[in-house]
Write a protein that holds these residues in place. Sequence first.
Motif, PDB file in Angstrom:
ATOM      1  N   ALA A  18      48.913  40.924  33.870  1.00 22.63           N
ATOM      2  CA  ALA A  18      48.484  41.782  33.577  1.00 22.63           C
ATOM      3  C   ALA A  18      47.780  42.600  34.617  1.00 22.63           C
ATOM      4  O   ALA A  18      46.888  44.133  34.658  1.00 22.63           O
ATOM      5  CB  ALA A  18      47.302  41.069  32.922  1.00 22.63           C
ATOM      6  N   VAL A  19      48.516  42.197  36.037  1.00 25.30           N
ATOM      7  CA  VAL A  19      48.144  44.013  36.733  1.00 25.30           C
ATOM      8  C   VAL A  19      48.070  44.706  37.026  1.00 25.30           C
ATOM      9  O   VAL A  19      47.110  45.632  37.274  1.00 25.30           O
ATOM     10  CB  VAL A  19      48.837  42.598  38.259  1.00 25.30           C
ATOM     11  N   PRO A  20      49.455  45.252  36.136  1.00 29.22           N
ATOM     12  CA  PRO A  20      50.185  46.417  36.286  1.00 29.22           C
ATOM     13  C   PRO A  20      49.146  47.236  35.723  1.00 29.22           C
ATOM     14  O   PRO A  20      48.517  48.388  35.963  1.00 29.22           O
ATOM     15  CB  PRO A  20      51.177  46.724  35.511  1.00 29.22           C
ATOM     16  N   ALA A  21      48.560  46.559  34.281  1.00 27.50           N
ATOM     17  CA  ALA A  21      47.383  47.132  33.412  1.00 27.50           C
ATOM     18  C   ALA A  21      45.862  47.439  34.151  1.00 27.50           C
ATOM     19  O   ALA A  21      45.360  48.929  34.381  1.00 27.50           O
ATOM     20  CB  ALA A  21      47.039  46.952  32.279  1.00 27.50           C
ATOM     21  N   LEU A  22      45.771  46.564  34.916  1.00 25.22           N
ATOM     22  CA  LEU A  22      44.790  46.707  35.762  1.00 25.22           C
ATOM     23  C   LEU A  22      44.337  48.112  36.906  1.00 25.22           C
ATOM     24  O   LEU A  22      43.374  48.336  37.074  1.00 25.22           O
ATOM     25  CB  LEU A  22      44.350  45.298  35.942  1.00 25.22           C
ATOM     26  N   ASP A  23      45.855  47.431  37.351  1.00 23.45           N
ATOM     27  CA  ASP A  23      45.972  49.033  38.075  1.00 23.45           C
ATOM     28  C   ASP A  23      45.998  49.877  37.546  1.00 23.45           C
ATOM     29  O   ASP A  23      45.444  51.401  38.305  1.00 23.45           O
ATOM     30  CB  ASP A  23      47.674  49.269  38.971  1.00 23.45           C
ATOM     31  N   ALA A  24      46.147  50.321  36.695  1.00 18.89           N
ATOM     32  CA  ALA A  24      46.778  51.531  35.851  1.00 18.89           C
ATOM     33  C   ALA A  24      45.129  52.046  35.875  1.00 18.89           C
ATOM     34  O   ALA A  24      44.828  53.541  35.644  1.00 18.89           O
ATOM     35  CB  ALA A  24      47.552  51.863  34.829  1.00 18.89           C
ATOM     36  N   GLY A  69      47.731  21.062  47.040  1.00 17.28           N
ATOM     37  CA  GLY A  69      46.833  20.412  47.363  1.00 17.28           C
ATOM     38  C   GLY A  69      45.815  20.856  45.840  1.00 17.28           C
ATOM     39  O   GLY A  69      44.888  19.826  45.803  1.00 17.28           O
ATOM     40  N   ARG A  70      46.256  21.103  44.072  1.00 17.84           N
ATOM     41  CA  ARG A  70      45.665  21.421  43.980  1.00 17.84           C
ATOM     42  C   ARG A  70      44.488  21.804  44.119  1.00 17.84           C
ATOM     43  O   ARG A  70      43.018  21.604  43.435  1.00 17.84           O
ATOM     44  CB  ARG A  70      45.150  20.341  43.163  1.00 17.84           C
ATOM     45  N   LYS A  71      43.821  22.827  44.908  1.00 16.40           N
ATOM     46  CA  LYS A  71      42.842  23.465  45.865  1.00 16.40           C
ATOM     47  C   LYS A  71      42.656  24.684  43.973  1.00 16.40           C
ATOM     48  O   LYS A  71      43.145  24.856  43.215  1.00 16.40           O
ATOM     49  CB  LYS A  71      43.008  24.340  46.622  1.00 16.40           C
ATOM     50  N   LEU A  72      41.375  25.180  44.141  1.00 15.38           N
ATOM     51  CA  LEU A  72      41.082  26.147  42.719  1.00 15.38           C
ATOM     52  C   LEU A  72      41.532  27.364  43.208  1.00 15.38           C
ATOM     53  O   LEU A  72      41.060  27.864  44.602  1.00 15.38           O
ATOM     54  CB  LEU A  72      39.691  26.021  42.567  1.00 15.38           C
ATOM     55  N   VAL A  73      42.165  28.105  42.870  1.00  8.34           N
ATOM     56  CA  VAL A  73      42.909  29.237  42.663  1.00  8.34           C
ATOM     57  C   VAL A  73      42.156  30.389  41.869  1.00  8.34           C
ATOM     58  O   VAL A  73      42.371  30.417  40.283  1.00  8.34           O
ATOM     59  CB  VAL A  73      43.833  29.453  42.766  1.00  8.34           C
ATOM     60  N   ALA A  74      41.917  31.982  42.216  1.00  8.25           N
ATOM     61  CA  ALA A  74      41.851  32.251  41.487  1.00  8.25           C
ATOM     62  C   ALA A  74      42.921  33.368  40.281  1.00  8.25           C
ATOM     63  O   ALA A  74      43.971  33.047  41.427  1.00  8.25           O
ATOM     64  CB  ALA A  74      41.766  33.394  41.543  1.00  8.25           C
ATOM     65  N   SER A  75      42.917  33.593  39.044  1.00  4.80           N
ATOM     66  CA  SER A  75      44.050  33.970  38.736  1.00  4.80           C
ATOM     67  C   SER A  75      44.776  35.570  39.437  1.00  4.80           C
ATOM     68  O   SER A  75      44.006  36.355  40.404  1.00  4.80           O
ATOM     69  CB  SER A  75      43.210  34.504  36.890  1.00  4.80           C
ATOM     70  N   PRO A  76      45.538  35.776  38.711  1.00  2.00           N
ATOM     71  CA  PRO A  76      46.110  36.993  39.420  1.00  2.00           C
ATOM     72  C   PRO A  76      45.496  38.078  39.594  1.00  2.00           C
ATOM     73  O   PRO A  76      44.859  39.459  40.217  1.00  2.00           O
ATOM     74  CB  PRO A  76      47.044  37.134  38.965  1.00  2.00           C
ATOM     75  N   VAL A  77      45.448  38.059  38.335  1.00  2.07           N
ATOM     76  CA  VAL A  77      43.829  38.974  38.160  1.00  2.07           C
ATOM     77  C   VAL A  77      42.655  39.374  38.866  1.00  2.07           C
ATOM     78  O   VAL A  77      42.533  40.556  39.452  1.00  2.07           O
ATOM     79  CB  VAL A  77      43.726  39.890  35.709  1.00  2.07           C
ATOM     80  N   GLY A  78      41.922  37.422  38.610  1.00  2.00           N
ATOM     81  CA  GLY A  78      40.900  38.080  39.923  1.00  2.00           C
ATOM     82  C   GLY A  78      41.190  38.652  41.238  1.00  2.00           C
ATOM     83  O   GLY A  78      39.943  38.922  41.551  1.00  2.00           O
ATOM     84  N   GLN A  79      42.525  37.569  41.539  1.00  2.00           N
ATOM     85  CA  GLN A  79      42.673  38.632  43.128  1.00  2.00           C
ATOM     86  C   GLN A  79      43.009  39.678  42.993  1.00  2.00           C
ATOM     87  O   GLN A  79      41.751  39.987  44.427  1.00  2.00           O
ATOM     88  CB  GLN A  79      43.901  37.545  43.281  1.00  2.00           C
ATOM     89  N   ARG A  80      43.402  39.775  41.943  1.00  2.00           N
ATOM     90  CA  ARG A  80      43.667  41.754  42.234  1.00  2.00           C
ATOM     91  C   ARG A  80      41.863  42.710  42.115  1.00  2.00           C
ATOM     92  O   ARG A  80      41.897  43.797  42.978  1.00  2.00           O
ATOM     93  CB  ARG A  80      44.543  42.391  41.273  1.00  2.00           C
ATOM     94  N   ALA A  81      41.223  42.131  41.191  1.00  2.00           N
ATOM     95  CA  ALA A  81      39.925  42.641  41.160  1.00  2.00           C
ATOM     96  C   ALA A  81      39.296  42.515  41.886  1.00  2.00           C
ATOM     97  O   ALA A  81      38.447  43.326  42.987  1.00  2.00           O
ATOM     98  CB  ALA A  81      38.894  42.021  40.171  1.00  2.00           C
ATOM     99  N   GLU A  82      39.401  41.538  43.072  1.00  2.00           N
ATOM    100  CA  GLU A  82      38.602  41.188  43.911  1.00  2.00           C
ATOM    101  C   GLU A  82      38.808  42.174  45.219  1.00  2.00           C
ATOM    102  O   GLU A  82      38.276  42.769  46.500  1.00  2.00           O
ATOM    103  CB  GLU A  82      38.425  39.828  44.268  1.00  2.00           C
ATOM    104  N   GLU A  83      40.945  42.617  45.417  1.00  2.00           N
ATOM    105  CA  GLU A  83      41.010  43.444  46.626  1.00  2.00           C
ATOM    106  C   GLU A  83      40.050  44.984  46.101  1.00  2.00           C
ATOM    107  O   GLU A  83      39.750  45.587  47.117  1.00  2.00           O
ATOM    108  CB  GLU A  83      42.792  42.882  46.394  1.00  2.00           C
TER     109      GLU A  83
END
Length: 308
Positions: A12-18, A40-54
Motif C-alpha cells: 500500500a505504500v506506493p499509493a500512499l506516496d502517490a 524480540g517480538r517488539k511492537l512495530v508500526a505497519s509499513p504504512v504507519g512508518q511511512r506516514a510518520e516519515e
Amino acid sequence: MRIVFAGTPEVAVPALDAIAASDHDLVGVVTRPDAPAGRGRKLVASPVGQRAEELGVPVLKPEHPRDPDFQDALRALEPDCCAVVAYGALLPQSALDIPVHGWVNLHFSVLPAWRGAAPVQHSIWSGDEVTGASTFRIVKELDAGPVFGIMTERILPGDTSGDLLARLAEGGAGLLVKTMDGIADGSLEAREQPADGLSYAPKIETDDARVDWTQPAIAIERQIRACTPAPGAWTTYDGERLKLGPVTVTDLALPPGELAAGKSRVVVGTGTHAVLLGDVKAFGKKQMPAADWARGVRIESGTVLGEG
C-alpha cells in the motif's frame, strides 16, 4: 480534496506516496495497530504507519474502525474522501458515512473478477493471462461497489504473486490518484459492476499451499508461483516441511513425487511431466538451490516427496 488514506502492508505504500505527492491534501492515515515483529517480538508500526510518520501525517491506529473514539477522530479530520489499499479490517456503515465522497478502494483485479483477499494469487493459480486493478466505492457487500476506473496488466510466464503485485501496486497508485482527481472535479462517475464474470479469491492458507504431486505439472507450476512469496508452497521430505520456489516444467517423466537428482539439477515427478526444482528451503536451513540441498541430504534413488 481532503483525503485520509487507509492501508497497512508494504504493497500500500506506493499509493500512499502517490496521494501525498498529488494536488490533494493528505490530512491523515489509518492503519492497523502496531504488531510484534522480529526475534524480540517488539511492537512495530505497519509499513504504512512508518511511512506516514516519515511524511509527518497524523496516524490513527484503531483496534477496530467501529470504535467511537476512532470515528470521532476521523470526523475531526473532515475528509472529503478516504482512499483505501489493503487496510485489513471491515468498515462499518457508520465509518463509511463519514467522508463526503465515501471510501474508495484500490483492488488488485479487474472487478467483478476475483473479489476477496487474494486476487493476485488466484489469478496466477488459475492461469489468467491478464489481470489488473480497479478503484471502487466501498459498500457493505465484499468488493461489490460501483467501479470508478480500471487498469490492466499482462501476467508474464514467470511471474510470482510478489512480482505481479509489485507492478500492480505501482500502476494502481496512479489509477488511485486519477480516481481522486475525477471525483474532485466531478468528471468521474462510478458504474455498477457487471453481473457476468464474478469470481472470488479467498485468502490462501498454509494448508492450501501444500503441493499434491499427482496434479498436472502446469497446475503445480502455477500453484507454486501463486504462493510465492506468501504463504509459500511446500511439500515434505523425510517427514519435515520443505518450502519450494518456482519450478520449470520439463519433458521428462517420473512417478508423482519421485525425485531424480543430478550434479546440477533435481527433478520431481508429477501427474504429467516432471518439474525442475528451483530454490528450496528445508526446516531450519537457509534457502538454497535444489541441487545443493540434494547433495547435503544425499538423496537416494526412488525417494518420494510428500510422504508423511
